[in-house]
Design a protein around this motif. Structure first.
Motif, PDB file in Angstrom:
ATOM      1  N   UNK A 225       0.831  -1.210   0.000  1.00 38.64           N
ATOM      2  CA  UNK A 225       0.000   0.000   0.000  1.00 38.64           C
ATOM      3  C   UNK A 225       0.863   1.256   0.000  1.00 38.64           C
ATOM      4  N   UNK A 226       1.934   1.259   0.781  1.00 45.28           N
ATOM      5  CA  UNK A 226       2.766   2.465   0.900  1.00 45.28           C
ATOM      6  C   UNK A 226       3.623   2.705  -0.337  1.00 45.28           C
ATOM      7  N   UNK A 227       3.994   1.657  -1.037  1.00 46.62           N
ATOM      8  CA  UNK A 227       4.890   1.812  -2.177  1.00 46.62           C
ATOM      9  C   UNK A 227       4.147   1.997  -3.501  1.00 46.62           C
ATOM     10  N   UNK A 228       3.071   1.230  -3.702  1.00 42.26           N
ATOM     11  CA  UNK A 228       2.435   1.204  -5.022  1.00 42.26           C
ATOM     12  C   UNK A 228       1.035   1.815  -5.068  1.00 42.26           C
ATOM     13  N   UNK A 229       0.396   1.980  -3.917  1.00 44.29           N
ATOM     14  CA  UNK A 229      -1.002   2.445  -3.918  1.00 44.29           C
ATOM     15  C   UNK A 229      -1.188   3.522  -2.845  1.00 44.29           C
ATOM     16  N   UNK A 230      -0.339   4.550  -2.892  1.00 41.31           N
ATOM     17  CA  UNK A 230      -0.397   5.595  -1.856  1.00 41.31           C
ATOM     18  C   UNK A 230      -1.692   6.400  -1.942  1.00 41.31           C
ATOM     19  N   UNK A 231      -2.129   6.728  -3.171  1.00 41.40           N
ATOM     20  CA  UNK A 231      -3.354   7.533  -3.294  1.00 41.40           C
ATOM     21  C   UNK A 231      -4.572   6.728  -2.848  1.00 41.40           C
ATOM     22  N   UNK A 263       4.338  11.619  -3.436  1.00 39.55           N
ATOM     23  CA  UNK A 263       5.120  12.636  -4.144  1.00 39.55           C
ATOM     24  C   UNK A 263       6.550  12.153  -4.379  1.00 39.55           C
ATOM     25  N   UNK A 264       7.132  11.509  -3.360  1.00 37.00           N
ATOM     26  CA  UNK A 264       8.489  11.002  -3.513  1.00 37.00           C
ATOM     27  C   UNK A 264       8.589   9.937  -4.592  1.00 37.00           C
ATOM     28  N   UNK A 268      10.747  10.043  -8.224  1.00 34.46           N
ATOM     29  CA  UNK A 268      11.652   8.986  -8.661  1.00 34.46           C
ATOM     30  C   UNK A 268      11.279   8.496 -10.058  1.00 34.46           C
ATOM     31  N   UNK A 269       9.986   8.281 -10.289  1.00 36.82           N
ATOM     32  CA  UNK A 269       9.549   7.810 -11.604  1.00 36.82           C
ATOM     33  C   UNK A 269       9.774   8.876 -12.672  1.00 36.82           C
ATOM     34  N   UNK A 270       9.480  10.122 -12.320  1.00 36.50           N
ATOM     35  CA  UNK A 270       9.612  11.204 -13.307  1.00 36.50           C
ATOM     36  C   UNK A 270      11.066  11.408 -13.720  1.00 36.50           C
ATOM     37  N   UNK A 284       0.989   9.627 -15.241  1.00 37.97           N
ATOM     38  CA  UNK A 284       1.666   9.921 -13.976  1.00 37.97           C
ATOM     39  C   UNK A 284       1.165  11.236 -13.387  1.00 37.97           C
ATOM     40  N   UNK A 285       0.921  12.223 -14.240  1.00 40.35           N
ATOM     41  CA  UNK A 285       0.427  13.513 -13.753  1.00 40.35           C
ATOM     42  C   UNK A 285      -0.996  13.398 -13.218  1.00 40.35           C
TER      43      UNK A 285
END
Length: 681
Positions: A225-231, A263-264, A268-270, A284-285
């Motif tokens: 949840x924290x790494x891939x599904x934060x929203x 946001x972090x 990293x992805x951007x 991503x945006x």
């Protein structure tokens, strides 16, 4: 290209697994062929199914879905598969899912002989069923499909549901959470007295149980949840109103921590997105916008004072963020708006007296527009029905109904039978003008409907004239909308003028209306009208009675908007002078006089081309002096133009120079430069 070469290299099976965003897809995945060693060939005709599969997985990872569908067609053997892909592309998800399920049933019953369907084609059927269920927003059916594929129970918190939490099942987990959010959005405001929804509570329980686990046994779920599904996790914290009321400070703090993590991850992805296409970057945006809106709600919720003004400010901010048809992906915006719908009841819980019906109705209508643009008319009609229950008499609702009616699909038969009521309440004059213009557009397509369309357009333009000088036109967005109304009326008049055998009196009226409204749209900075300025000149030339409208309209238009057409205006002036058309010439001169005062250099450059055909010597001198160009400035501009001419066709200019008497010293050097023995060549 680098990624394509990697996907088609000898180790393509490893690349395919690296770009795999969801692992195997159930029943079809077990039939996936192994790499046969034929990858990496440049001739596409020699590609094996594995090659096409690896490319399709690559572009699926990059979210280039149109390319993926084209690749699927390369290895599909069944005509129904191609028909289903075509229907899915057009947005007819119901037809597509029927075809996919029929093919799947034939395969399971062994009605299809061995080799009649590609193994990758079978894999495509499962993916197509999933994508169509998502497109139709049948969230319960999609959840059932995921549970059947992974053989898990309906509550993914149970111990027998560990499969969906595995790293290679992130796609399925994301879809499952998406189903919960979509259902929470649909269920919101079904009962206006309730703040929470059943699926919203279910998502909240999943997030609370895993994020705040004190035993440490669910650490891998927490990391997912924290790494891939934060929203999704941050949203889930907000959907249990009782928990939010009891532990507001801790929940808001945990939500903001998740948002900051999101946001972090985005940064990293951007930072690694240089090789990715624009579709992925826009996706991503959109994910970032979800985080931004969740953060805005968290800050609003944590405020000690929830004034009505702060609530309205938040709602207006969200409503002003609307998708743009040219750039934004409909599916991504549907996800974002589902998150909004899930959050809106929580605003009602925080500030009960704030009216949300209008905000919810506008969100429903936006979702309807997104579905309509994809050709998904049944979903569009469903959202319109929901908006009708919230705010049945609004003009925006009538506009959405008419736009859907214009598509003339079987899904909209109830709308086709509805009357076009122009006596709607005029709480929004701009919406009323848009409604009348849209009705005129629909009527103009009917046989013998031009008279009724003309009436609607004239009513719409009358309101637009009223709005153009008022406060509603202060914003750039509203300025374009008002200009669009003039533009639609001008388009209608232009279409009528192109009809053969048009009555002379009507043609005269249409020509004057076209010129007047097109110039009004130019004045309001409508880009389409600016590009149609040569057509304005053509109509003014063909219909002398419209020239007075042309002169009047050109008094106020911003000159930079039509500066690109200055040579065209001088060309028209030249043609009018040749045929002795003084009236048309006199109609053009006031506009050229304005150009001469504001852009004298541009006027001089254009005038040099046609000076002998437009003015005699005295007239040209008088015209330029009135523009502030005296003899010295004129000589300077003349020298500047000669210098520009020397930059044109430099090789020919050099040849002419070498032929001159004083160029003998340079001739040998020039010939040596162009010699075949010159190593530089």
């Amino acid at each position: 290209r680098v990624l394509e070469r990697q996907a088609l290299s000898d180790n393509s099976s490893g690349i395919a697994s690296a770009v795999n965003v969801g692992g195997g897809r159930g029943r079809g995945s077990k039939k996936r062929p192994a790499d046969d060693g034929t990858c990496g060939k440049k001739d596409c005709s020699s590609f094996s199914e594995s090659d096409w599969y690896n490319l399709s997985r690559l572009y699926s990872c990059l979210e280039e879905h149109d390319i993926v569908r084209g690749l699927y067609e390369k290895f599909s053997k069944q005509q129904d598969t191609l028909d289903a892909l075509h229907s899915e592309l057009l947005g007819d998800f119901r037809k597509a899912i029927m075809l996919y399920e029929g093919l799947r049933k034939s395969f399971d019953d062994e009605s299809l002989a061995e080799g009649e369907a590609s193994p990758l084609e079978v894999d495509l059927w499962d993916k197509g069923i999933r994508d169509c269920l998502e497109g139709l927003q049948l969230w319960d059916d999609l959840r059932g499909w995921i549970q059947g594929e992974l053989e898990i129970s309906s509550d993914i918190r149970h111990a027998n549901c560990m499969e969906i939490w595995q790293p290679n099942r992130r796609r399925e987990l994301g879809l499952y959470l998406r189903c919960l959010i979509g259902n929470a959005g649909k269920e919101s405001f079904r009962d206006k007295e309730k703040v929470d929804t059943e699926t919203g509570i279910e998502l909240a329980n999943i997030v609370f149980d895993n994020l705040f686990d004190v035993t440490g046994k669910l650490e891998f779920k927490k990391q997912a949840l924290e790494m891939d599904f934060t929203s999704e996790a941050a949203l889930g914290l907000m959907l249990d109103y009782k928990q939010l009321q009891a532990n507001r400070f801790d929940i808001v703090k945990a939500g903001l921590d998740l948002v900051n993590r999101g946001y972090g991850h985005f940064l990293q992805k951007w930072a690694c997105s240089e090789t990715l296409g624009p579709v992925v970057k826009q996706s991503m945006l959109r994910d970032i916008q979800k985080l931004v809106e969740i953060e805005e709600f968290l800050k609003f919720s944590s405020s000690s004072q929830h004034s009505q003004d702060s609530c309205k400010e938040l709602l207006v901010t969200w409503e002003n963020r609307l998708p743009r048809k040219q750039y934004d992906d409909s599916n991504q915006w549907s996800q974002l708006l589902s998150c909004r719908l899930a959050l809106l009841p929580q605003i009602k819980g925080v500030k009960a007296e704030v009216p949300l019906d209008q905000a919810v109705s506008n969100t429903y209508l936006t979702l309807s527009a997104l579905a309509r643009r994809r050709g998904n008319y049944s979903v569009a009609l469903d959202w319109i029905s929901r908006a009708e229950m919230m705010d049945g008499g609004s003009l925006k609702l009538q506009i959405s109904k008419l736009k859907l009616q214009r598509m003339a699909t079987p899904a909209c038969e109830s709308l086709l039978a509805s009357p076009m009521d122009v006596s709607a309440p005029s709480e929004s004059r701009l919406d009323l003008a848009k409604l009348l213009a849209l009705q005129g557009s629909i009527l103009s397509t009917n046989q013998d409907g031009s008279n009724e369309a003309y009436e609607r357009y004239t009513q719409a333009v009358a309101i637009a004239q009223e709005l153009a000088g008022g406060s509603v036109c202060q914003g750039q967005m509203n300025l374009g909308k008002v200009g669009g109304i003039f533009m639609k009326y001008a388009d209608f008049c232009n279409h009528q003028l192109q009809k053969p055998g048009q009555d002379a009196v009507k043609a005269s009226n249409y020509s004057k209306a076209f010129v007047e409204n097109m110039l009004r749209a130019v004045e309001l900075r409508t880009r389409k009208a600016q590009s149609h300025f040569p057509r304005i000149l053509e109509i003014a030339n063909r219909f002398p009675e419209s020239q007075s409208c042309f002169m009047k309209g050109c008094r106020d238009i911003p000159l930079p908007a039509i500066l690109q057409w200055l040579p065209q205006i001088f060309s028209e002036l030249s043609c009018a002078s040749k045929r002795g058309d003084k009236e048309y010439k006199n109609a053009l001169m006031p506009l050229l006089a304005r150009f001469a005062l504001d852009f004298p250099q541009a006027v001089f450059l254009s005038l040099r081309v046609v000076r002998n055909e437009v003015f005699n010597g005295k007239e040209e001198t008088s015209f330029l002096e009135n523009a502030g160009i005296n003899t010295a400035a004129r000589n300077g501009l003349e020298n500047f133009c000669r210098s520009l001419q020397l930059l044109q066709d430099p090789e020919e200019q050099l040849k002419d120079f070498l032929k001159s008497p004083n160029a003998a010293d340079y001739k040998a050097l020039y010939e040596d430069c162009l010699s075949e023995n010159n190593p530089a060549l």
